[in-house]
Write an enzyme that holds these catalytic residues in place. Structure first.
Site, PDB file in Angstrom:
ATOM      1  N   HIS A  23       0.851  -1.151   0.038  1.00 23.05           N
ATOM      2  CA  HIS A  23      -0.028   0.075  -0.033  1.00 23.05           C
ATOM      3  C   HIS A  23       0.818   1.173   0.050  1.00 23.05           C
ATOM      4  O   HIS A  23       0.721   1.924  -0.844  1.00 23.05           O
ATOM      5  CB  HIS A  23      -0.829   0.083   1.289  1.00 23.05           C
ATOM      6  CG  HIS A  23      -1.730  -1.084   1.338  1.00 23.05           C
ATOM      7  ND1 HIS A  23      -2.104  -1.874   2.621  1.00 23.05           N
ATOM      8  CD2 HIS A  23      -2.862  -1.547   0.567  1.00 23.05           C
ATOM      9  CE1 HIS A  23      -2.932  -2.674   2.157  1.00 23.05           C
ATOM     10  NE2 HIS A  23      -3.610  -2.512   0.967  1.00 23.05           N
ATOM     11  N   LYS A  47     -17.946  -6.389   8.859  1.00 19.03           N
ATOM     12  CA  LYS A  47     -16.767  -7.052   8.520  1.00 19.03           C
ATOM     13  C   LYS A  47     -15.892  -7.021   9.609  1.00 19.03           C
ATOM     14  O   LYS A  47     -15.639  -5.954  10.564  1.00 19.03           O
ATOM     15  CB  LYS A  47     -16.015  -6.421   7.448  1.00 19.03           C
ATOM     16  CG  LYS A  47     -15.075  -7.385   6.679  1.00 19.03           C
ATOM     17  CD  LYS A  47     -14.744  -6.750   5.205  1.00 19.03           C
ATOM     18  CE  LYS A  47     -13.292  -6.969   4.851  1.00 19.03           C
ATOM     19  NZ  LYS A  47     -13.244  -6.424   3.459  1.00 19.03           N
ATOM     20  N   ARG A  96      -1.964  -5.937  -8.155  1.00 18.37           N
ATOM     21  CA  ARG A  96      -0.807  -7.105  -7.923  1.00 18.37           C
ATOM     22  C   ARG A  96      -0.869  -8.154  -9.105  1.00 18.37           C
ATOM     23  O   ARG A  96       0.133  -8.520  -9.426  1.00 18.37           O
ATOM     24  CB  ARG A  96      -0.941  -7.781  -6.642  1.00 18.37           C
ATOM     25  CG  ARG A  96      -0.618  -6.624  -5.455  1.00 18.37           C
ATOM     26  CD  ARG A  96      -1.121  -7.267  -4.100  1.00 18.37           C
ATOM     27  NE  ARG A  96      -2.554  -7.798  -4.190  1.00 18.37           N
ATOM     28  CZ  ARG A  96      -3.031  -7.950  -2.956  1.00 18.37           C
ATOM     29  NH1 ARG A  96      -2.904  -8.400  -1.926  1.00 18.37           N
ATOM     30  NH2 ARG A  96      -4.493  -8.117  -3.126  1.00 18.37           N
ATOM     31  N   SER A 134      -2.783  -7.944   3.022  1.00 18.61           N
ATOM     32  CA  SER A 134      -3.069  -7.563   4.353  1.00 18.61           C
ATOM     33  C   SER A 134      -3.495  -8.733   4.950  1.00 18.61           C
ATOM     34  O   SER A 134      -3.026  -9.322   6.296  1.00 18.61           O
ATOM     35  CB  SER A 134      -4.142  -6.689   4.755  1.00 18.61           C
ATOM     36  OG  SER A 134      -3.616  -5.420   4.145  1.00 18.61           O
TER      37      SER A 134
END
Ligand code: PNS
Length: 164
Positions: A23, A47, A96, A134
């Site tokens: 990030h 979440k 990515r 992450s």
């Protein structure tokens, strides 16, 4: 209400649970392309996150302290509404792999449908951080592994504190 699309502001949105070196690479590169970059942590209600919104925001703040034209905020609700409020020209995200592409493309198209003035700019993640995510950082940390290669130092410290 602020006018949409000032041509100079980019929003870098994400969950950032936690913010990684991948990030950080995107923030640094966005900061060279736009006059102002707002890194925006999504509240993602419902979440289960490891870090609270306040913690995620603070860790981002510590990770972009060296970037003069980058600020940090959070938002709850639609990203396009936040972009409109901030008068942003673009949403900048890292890409990515081909696995990221489909989801990013779908969100970019939905967002542009809702807010035609907004462009999504996908930056190819730099190769040295391309494999970082992450969720894998959280998993490695939960299993007692060393994540210092993958996240900024303040995140290493915050994860260390969470262990105790
Ligand atoms: O952490 P991620 O998966 O990279 O970020 C996803 C995020 C937070 C950018 C996305 O879920 C989002 O924009 N959430 C805000 C709610 C919203 O606008 N949803 C519609 C997206 S088309």
């Amino acid at each position: 209400m602020t006018a949409v699309n000032d041509g100079r502001t980019a929003i870098c949105p994400g969950t950032f649970d936690p913010v990684t070196l991948g990030h950080q690479d995107v923030f640094e590169r966005a900061a060279t392309l736009f006059e102002r970059v707002v890194v925006a942590a999504a509240a993602v209600s419902g979440k289960n996150t490891l870090f609270s919104l306040a913690e995620r925001t603070e860790l981002i703040r510590l990770s972009v302290a060296h970037l003069d034209n980058v600020e940090v905020d959070s938002f709850d609700g639609l990203l396009v509404d936040f972009c409109r409020e901030r008068g942003a020209a673009a949403i900048v995200k890292g890409l990515r792999s081909i696995d990221d592409f489909q989801h990013e493309q779908q969100m970019a198209m939905m967002n542009r449908r809702m807010l035609p003035e907004i462009e999504t700019v996908l930056l190819m993640t730099s190769p040295h951080v391309q494999y970082i995510s992450s969720s894998l950082v959280r998993e490695i940390w939960a299993l007692g592994g060393d994540v210092s290669e993958f996240v900024p130092e303040p995140v290493v410290e915050a994860l260390e504190r969470k262990r105790h």
